[in-house]
Design an enzyme around this catalytic site. Sequence first.
Site, short mmCIF file in Angstrom:
data_model
loop_
_atom_site.label_atom_id
_atom_site.label_comp_id
_atom_site.label_asym_id
_atom_site.label_seq_id
_atom_site.Cartn_x
_atom_site.Cartn_y
_atom_site.Cartn_z
N ASP A 1 -7.85 4.63 -3.54
CA ASP A 1 -8.94 4.93 -2.61
C ASP A 1 -9.99 5.81 -3.29
OD1 ASP A 1 -7.58 3.49 -0.73
OD2 ASP A 1 -6.62 5.24 0.17
N ASP B 1 0.82 -1.21 0.00
CA ASP B 1 0.00 0.00 0.00
C ASP B 1 0.86 1.26 0.00
OD1 ASP B 1 -2.29 1.55 0.09
OD2 ASP B 1 -3.18 0.46 1.75
N GLU C 1 3.21 5.27 -3.72
CA GLU C 1 3.48 6.41 -4.62
C GLU C 1 4.89 7.00 -4.46
OE1 GLU C 1 -0.62 5.54 -4.22
OE2 GLU C 1 0.73 6.22 -2.64
#
Length: 953
Positions: free
Chosen positions: A638, A561, A564
């Site tokens: 998300d 997760d 980025e």
Amino acid sequence: MKLPIKTLLVGFFALVLVGSIVIISAQKPAPRGFTKLEDGVIVKVEKPYAGGAGNVKLQVVNDQIIHVSAAAGDTFSATASLMADPKKRNPAWKLEEKGDELILQTAVLRAIVSRSSGNVRFTDLKGQVILKEVPTAGRSFVKQKAGDKATYSISQSFESPEGEAWYGLGQHQQGLFNYRGTQVSLLQQNSEVAIPFMVSNRNYGLLWDNYSISRFGDCRPFEPLHTLSLTGADGSSGALTATYYSGKNADSVFLRRNEREIDYEFIQSLSKLPAGFPLQNGRVVWEGSVTSSFTGQHSFLFSSGGYLKYWLDGKLLVDKWRQCWNPITTLVQAKLEKAKKYPVKIEWIPDGGESYLAMKWLSPIPDSNRNTFSFWSEAGDNIDYYFVYGSNMDEIIAGYRELTGRATLLPNWAMGFWQSRERYKTQEELLSVVKEFRQRKIPLDNIVLDWFYWKPDQWGSHEFDASRFPNAENMIKDLHEKYNTHFMISVWPKFYTGTQHYDLFNEKGWLYKQNVLNNQKDWVGYVSTFYDAYNPQARELFWKLMNEKLYSKGVDAWWMDATEPDVLSNTNIEERKKLITPAVPGSSTSYFNSYALENAKGVYEGQRRTNALDRVFILTRSAYAGMQRYAAVTWSGDIGARWNDLQNQVAAGINFSLSGLPYWTSDIGGFSVEKRFENATGANLDEWRELMTRWYQFGAFCPIFRVHGQFPYREILHVAPADHPAYKSMLYYNQLRYRLMPYIYTLAAQTYHNNYTIMRPLVMDFPNDKAVLNIGDQYMFGPSLLVNPVYTYKARNRTLHLPANTGWYDFYTGVYQAGGQKINAAAAYERMPLYVREGSIVPMGPDLQYTGEKPADPVTLYVYTGKDAAFTLYEDEGTNYNYEKGAFANIPISWNEANKTLTIGKRSGSFPGMLNNRTFNIMWVSKTKALTQNNKPAATIRYQGESVSVTMK
């Protein structure tokens, strides 16, 4: 044996260079102005223009791929590419001099470079231009600093004829499919994935080898609102009238003022809001008019959290909601006339604590640039791109994977159904869900444990909180042995200060420290930072800790997760760079976009070193070119849970697939929901159930089929009771997914063996049907199934296009319709329109509760007649890497329309555990023979590996 001293010296210097960042000098050119290389040529540009290239290098990768590099000066940086595979290929090619030009020719392609200007064009062997660089000032090098290193911002422009369409470029949330006439921002952030690979409908692709923030298409920067002529609601010039309300009612005015710009995009810019304004309950309205100095198509770009509405000239152009803490970008275009006033209104309801809004605009593309496109990057020592040519888009994708690595084959259970939640808080909660699925006979292969299974202050410890997970090892054992379910766990590249793992990385200097120096706490309340995934030793340590704490306990797969990397959400770009300053390859400006690639590399290589047998499986929120070689699936982040969010995922998924990465998924139901859905009743509950149903129908035909989200719980049994149409529909598509497993797993195998793409925009398979160029809400799932998601509330039909030059069968009824037409297809609550291409063979297996329950036997072959058809059924052991060594089998199946004969050919290959004897049931579907509810096989074939045929009666 004695070696000559010259040989020894050459070997010594070669060793010195291995593994280092080196600079290759453009060798002193011969009088002819160029230097021939083993794989190409370096051209010393005779007449470089200011800000252009001094040297241009062309290298032949293979018959269909040319690597172009341009340097501002006399040297080319040889810093190793993170995305491209450096393997030596030794292609055949020849070089020809023709006046000012040098021509590199392969078996199918010519790359032609001008010695005077350095401009490049690509043609076929007949001389037809495929692509050419803009001849005058098409390249740009602008000096700048990246960290403490001198570099350039770079751009390269290309000519583009009318009608050319541009696809790929990763995953974006604007709902756009064909990017012509727009700008694509290549900047990693939650729900936006940057992949710098573009595919054209003119049968070529461009891979832009750069890792900094980049742009594609119309690369001009967006401008602040005040560069338009603004008029307030009261007629005053130079600004819009902003009215701040402390509540939802019109009489709750907090403040009214004139504002020249709307710029509340980042944490730092929230200070511009009026002091004391209550974001939690407030509302803001901007009113007035805008006037442009241009006539034509204007672009308006919003970044927003909460509710946003935008009216221009009385027309509602934007109506969006997004969870306040994770803003979404929205791009809308509108035609304006020069000097004409247009009424404008923007309404923003932040809907939460910290919430964000920004609005920018871009003038019409100048006529001089209308038939061009560009790549621009913030930092680069050279311009580096690969031109990839092919006769179709599949060949272009194959070329991309030749450059960046073959897509690995995921374990077969990854193709099954995954259940996830944000989050299962205890061991008992997780096991009870799996138990309920098995009792209700809802097929399931993978249960996912999201974040925060650790103690509150122990993020990065990889340790289960024993108060909630008292025996994690036994839990995983029960999942495997008692419930036949695989287990995926969330692992972030994030570490809290004070944890043992933080200290291990910190003592080596392998952490990004700025966030710690800032004493910045996350939303839980602790200070943290991320490890430096660019450092190979840091990657090894990261895997070592995962292995010791998790993999050794039986964890099957990894949820990577925030890759980025999202060290601190919603901070501005300059601060993001400070927070991720790499220790190894260079500045964060130069390597802004590629963190996820290196993070996945460490886990993939680490697990394969630890266990050479079991297939690696990674789910990641970000990706970059080359990610497919590391067994990685990307999900769309998300996202919100509105109907427009569902619609946007379709275009996002098919463009991601055209970017060369075959495995993609979204959170079924969206991740975050509006408050009205959290404890929904009445009409809101009805809408929630229908949204989940429609998303589930779409998700069943994505490469990966998974449910995830925040409250309300997303398990089928929590969405609706068993007698409700929503429950029945979701169960139907779950079961259908498992029956289609022989078809789906074959497609997955073809991604490895033949560089196939599973989720296929219509332009891939129907390039001659001009109607499909802009269709981003339909796609092919494999060669046979036309998927048409429904994304409108209460819709019971949807308009769709049946591609031309073939006929189509309704999947549910077998009713035939001709292609090349737009139809209004039935879309009952429980069914999504689904069609099968004429001339298809679709294999379906038995009902399963999980992929490993039993072999796919019998297999029912649905033969959709009308044209010749073929399908090669693939099988292997399903979970190990023996397929890389040739342990797999193929069964070719073909239908001859002329003699109405189906042939199941001789099996090739074998693997341990293979079924030597098997049964095929045959179902004919024709223009005159539709399907019925209780269809029985028209024929049954006992197959022992040798060719056998049956004729349709």
